[in-house]
Design an enzyme around this catalytic site. Sequence first.
Site, mmCIF file in Angstrom:
data_model
loop_
_atom_site.group_PDB
_atom_site.id
_atom_site.type_symbol
_atom_site.label_atom_id
_atom_site.label_comp_id
_atom_site.label_asym_id
_atom_site.label_seq_id
_atom_site.Cartn_x
_atom_site.Cartn_y
_atom_site.Cartn_z
ATOM 1 N N SER A 29 -2.903 -7.541 3.248
ATOM 2 C CA SER A 29 -3.146 -7.372 4.689
ATOM 3 C C SER A 29 -3.528 -8.714 5.305
ATOM 4 O O SER A 29 -3.107 -9.036 6.422
ATOM 5 C CB SER A 29 -4.264 -6.362 4.931
ATOM 6 O OG SER A 29 -3.919 -5.115 4.417
ATOM 7 N N HIS A 81 0.843 -1.205 0.000
ATOM 8 C CA HIS A 81 0.000 0.000 0.000
ATOM 9 C C HIS A 81 0.880 1.257 0.000
ATOM 10 O O HIS A 81 0.624 2.212 -0.732
ATOM 11 C CB HIS A 81 -0.870 0.055 1.267
ATOM 12 C CG HIS A 81 -1.915 -1.015 1.378
ATOM 13 N ND1 HIS A 81 -2.093 -1.761 2.522
ATOM 14 C CD2 HIS A 81 -2.847 -1.441 0.509
ATOM 15 C CE1 HIS A 81 -3.097 -2.600 2.342
ATOM 16 N NE2 HIS A 81 -3.571 -2.438 1.130
ATOM 17 N N ARG A 119 -2.203 -6.260 -8.133
ATOM 18 C CA ARG A 119 -1.067 -7.144 -7.869
ATOM 19 C C ARG A 119 -0.944 -8.240 -8.924
ATOM 20 O O ARG A 119 0.111 -8.503 -9.450
ATOM 21 C CB ARG A 119 -1.195 -7.800 -6.486
ATOM 22 C CG ARG A 119 -0.913 -6.866 -5.350
ATOM 23 C CD ARG A 119 -1.382 -7.431 -4.066
ATOM 24 N NE ARG A 119 -2.801 -7.701 -4.134
ATOM 25 C CZ ARG A 119 -3.565 -7.987 -3.097
ATOM 26 N NH1 ARG A 119 -3.037 -8.092 -1.913
ATOM 27 N NH2 ARG A 119 -4.849 -8.202 -3.245
ATOM 28 N N LYS A 174 -15.423 -8.037 4.824
ATOM 29 C CA LYS A 174 -14.230 -8.382 5.611
ATOM 30 C C LYS A 174 -14.442 -8.047 7.074
ATOM 31 O O LYS A 174 -14.968 -6.983 7.399
ATOM 32 C CB LYS A 174 -13.021 -7.584 5.100
ATOM 33 C CG LYS A 174 -12.519 -8.017 3.748
ATOM 34 C CD LYS A 174 -11.276 -7.225 3.379
ATOM 35 C CE LYS A 174 -10.772 -7.585 1.982
ATOM 36 N NZ LYS A 174 -9.750 -6.626 1.508
#
Length: 161
Positions: free
Chosen positions: A128, A17, A90, A41
Amino acid sequence: MKTAVYPGSFDPITNGHLDIIERASNVFDEVIVLVLVNPNKQGLFSIEERVELIKRVVKDKKNVKVQCSSELLVNFMKTVNANIIIKGLRAVSDFEYEFQMALMNNKLDPNVETVFMMTNAQYSFLSSSSVKQVAIFGGCIQGLVPDEIIWDIMEKIKQKY
Ligand code: PNS
């Protein structure tokens, strides 16, 4: 002044990030890192704690601000007069999810554009969720997240698990 908004869960912020924030801040006049709720989440840190951790990490970057919101991203964008969303990509696996969100945001507000930045190859495996998993099972998270927040992650995991 061109403002870009970099939204995400940031639970917690990773070096991947941070790399996107640094690169975006070289391209736009101002970058707002926006901590949002992702209803899919479950969080480790509260939204306010995530904001505090990010602020600590970007404190020397003059054109980077950190905010949070519990509303729709496109509604927040209007309040800061911004129409550019920054997202990091990514791998191919990110594409479908990000493509869907970009189209949804554009449908909600056709004035909004999503600009994708490719991840730095050295962080292409990093998320994360994987950081949390490594930490929960006692692995080393040095190099994966900014050094300033390692203690906070380990403490939070000690409290919660
Ligand atoms: O880091 P994440 O979890 O992939 O980020 C997803 C996030 C928080 C950017 C997304 O869930 C979001 O935009 N939440 C706010 C609600 C919203 O505007 N949803 C519309 C897009 S589907």
